[in-house]
Design a protein around this motif. Structure first.
Motif, PDB file in Angstrom:
ATOM      1  N   SER A   1      -7.611   3.805  -9.124  1.00  0.00           N
ATOM      2  CA  SER A   1      -8.156   3.282  -7.100  1.00  0.00           C
ATOM      3  C   SER A   1      -8.857   2.051  -7.780  1.00  0.00           C
ATOM      4  O   SER A   1     -10.087   2.526  -8.616  1.00  0.00           O
TER       5      SER A   1
ATOM      6  N   CYS B   1       1.715   5.315  -0.279  1.00  0.00           N
ATOM      7  CA  CYS B   1       1.050   6.553   0.795  1.00  0.00           C
ATOM      8  C   CYS B   1       1.479   7.455   1.356  1.00  0.00           C
ATOM      9  O   CYS B   1       2.567   7.395   0.833  1.00  0.00           O
TER      10      CYS B   1
ATOM     11  N   VAL C   1       0.546  -0.660  -0.009  1.00  0.00           N
ATOM     12  CA  VAL C   1       0.023   0.048   0.305  1.00  0.00           C
ATOM     13  C   VAL C   1       0.410   1.045  -0.009  1.00  0.00           C
ATOM     14  O   VAL C   1       1.689   1.142   0.641  1.00  0.00           O
TER      15      VAL C   1
ATOM     16  N   ASP D   1      -8.392  -1.967  -3.872  1.00  0.00           N
ATOM     17  CA  ASP D   1      -7.080  -1.027  -3.277  1.00  0.00           C
ATOM     18  C   ASP D   1      -7.457  -1.111  -2.343  1.00  0.00           C
ATOM     19  O   ASP D   1      -6.205  -0.970  -1.013  1.00  0.00           O
TER      20      ASP D   1
ATOM     21  N   PHE E   1      -6.129  -2.059   1.930  1.00  0.00           N
ATOM     22  CA  PHE E   1      -5.070  -1.235   3.165  1.00  0.00           C
ATOM     23  C   PHE E   1      -6.216  -1.528   4.391  1.00  0.00           C
ATOM     24  O   PHE E   1      -5.523  -1.148   4.943  1.00  0.00           O
TER      25      PHE E   1
END
Length: 380
Positions: A354, A315, A313, A358, A362
């Motif tokens: 996205s 970010c 993931v 996804d 997460f």
């Protein structure tokens, strides 16, 4: 990048020609640039002559802030002030701080509320004493996604005769941004935030906006921006923008649903997570639909980032790194969060690639990641 933008980039990249050259290939490249200028202007509510191509948002912001200050200062030496918000992107924040430190510019920093929102009356109060050369407030915040009332802010600036600039880089992929309706004198846009290539952007500038160059050379763009134009990148930018605008309403609703499920899922894990900025499920009027920004107590953002990255993931922490030393986000601190709270920030951005999977990935990874991050910080 959007597939159509990739195809457009490759198509023109195979052609030879500097848009400033007068030979056949140069004129062909110029035609590509001018057609793209018209298409970008039409998509954003600007005249073609108001579109000044740059290398991206950072250059456009610097040109808007420094170029306007220099122009206004030359007209009247008593005009020495800059007004901006304390939650701007560093592409605006740093030029303003440069002017403050090296030119003695008087800077007024507008403070947001807890949601990151700036009230028009706050700007009105800052402009009342006079002597302000330019005001700059971003359309939507890059960290917490807060959307500002740009048209109202621009109207306040116009009341006081002050040029108004807005950085709309984060907004154009998700919101109905139009330069003509915004009331702004200058507006920054960038291709890579809407599925176009990195390294291409534009400053939309009214023809009567006071503006001088900050870099000198060939003067290719209205004598305010020099440099050989990237015909392929500009063409790809136009294609990406048109496709984004055509599908924006539908795509914004889809991404909004993903964002809300992500936030609701994170809040429901019982980990003490909170949301920063304004958020209401189903509402995209106060926050960008693709922005989810959460605070995880008892964790360092960098630990969360690397652990999530290891789980697949990707970010960001929402914090800036100055000179190799991690610093808590200036945005969160300006919004009233403590330094400890700001250090546990995570920003998750959702876009056209996205998916529901996804979000599932997460939420599945987050509990274990938070536990390990808290152990690393000594809180478990």
């Amino acid at each position: 990048m959007l597939p159509a933008a990739v195809d457009a980039l490759l198509e023109v990249s195979r052609q030879v020609g500097n848009p400033s050259s007068l030979h056949t290939s140069g004129r062909a490249a110029r035609a590509v640039v001018e057609e793209a200028r018209e298409r970008i202007g039409a998509a954003l509510g600007a005249r073609p002559s108001e579109v000044v191509f740059t290398s991206g948002g950072t250059e456009a912001d610097n040109l808007a802030v420094k170029g306007t200050w220099l122009a206004r200062r030359a007209q009247d030496p008593s005009v020495n002030g800059v007004v901006t918000s304390a939650i701007e992107h560093h592409a605006v924040l740093d030029p303003v701080e440069y002017l403050e430190g090296s030119r003695g510019v008087a800077v007024t920093w507008l403070e947001p509320d807890r949601c990151g929102h700036l009230a028009p009356d706050t700007l009105r109060e800052a402009l009342a004493p006079g002597g302000v050369a330019v005001a700059s407030v971003m359309w939507a915040n890059n960290e917490v996604g807060t959307i500002q009332p740009v048209a109202e802010l621009a109207a306040v600036a116009r009341e006081h005769g002050v040029p108004f600039h807005t950085d709309a880089v984060q907004a154009i992929a998700h919101l109905p941004v139009r330069f003509d309706d915004s009331g702004a004198d200058l507006m920054t846009v960038s291709a890579h935030k809407l599925g176009g290539p990195v390294g291409v952007g534009a400053l939309l500038a009214r023809r009567d906006a006071p503006l001088v160059p900050i870099a000198h050379g060939g003067g290719q763009e209205r004598q305010v921006r020099s440099g050989t134009l990237d015909a392929a990148g500009i063409h790809s930018f136009a294609v990406a923008l048109e496709e984004t605008v055509a599908h924006r309403d539908v795509e914004a609703k889809r991404v909004l649903a993903l964002r809300d499920r992500l936030i609701e899922g994170a809040l429901g894990l019982g980990l003490g997570i909170t949301v920063s900025g304004c958020w209401k499920a189903g509402d995209a009027t106060k926050r960008l639909p693709g922005n989810a920004h959460v605070l995880v107590p008892g964790c360092e953002g960098d630990s969360l980032l690397y652990l999530l990255d290891a789980a697949g993931v990707e970010c960001s922490t929402g914090s800036a790194c100055q000179a190799g030393v991690p610093q808590p986000s200036h945005v969160l601190l300006a919004m009233g969060h403590t330094e400890s709270q700001a250090r546990g920030a995570l920003r998750l951005s959702l876009g056209h690639t996205s998916t529901e999977a996804d979000v599932d990935a997460f939420l599945a990874a987050l509990p274990g990641v938070v536990e390990r991050a808290r152990r690393a910080s000594g809180l478990l």
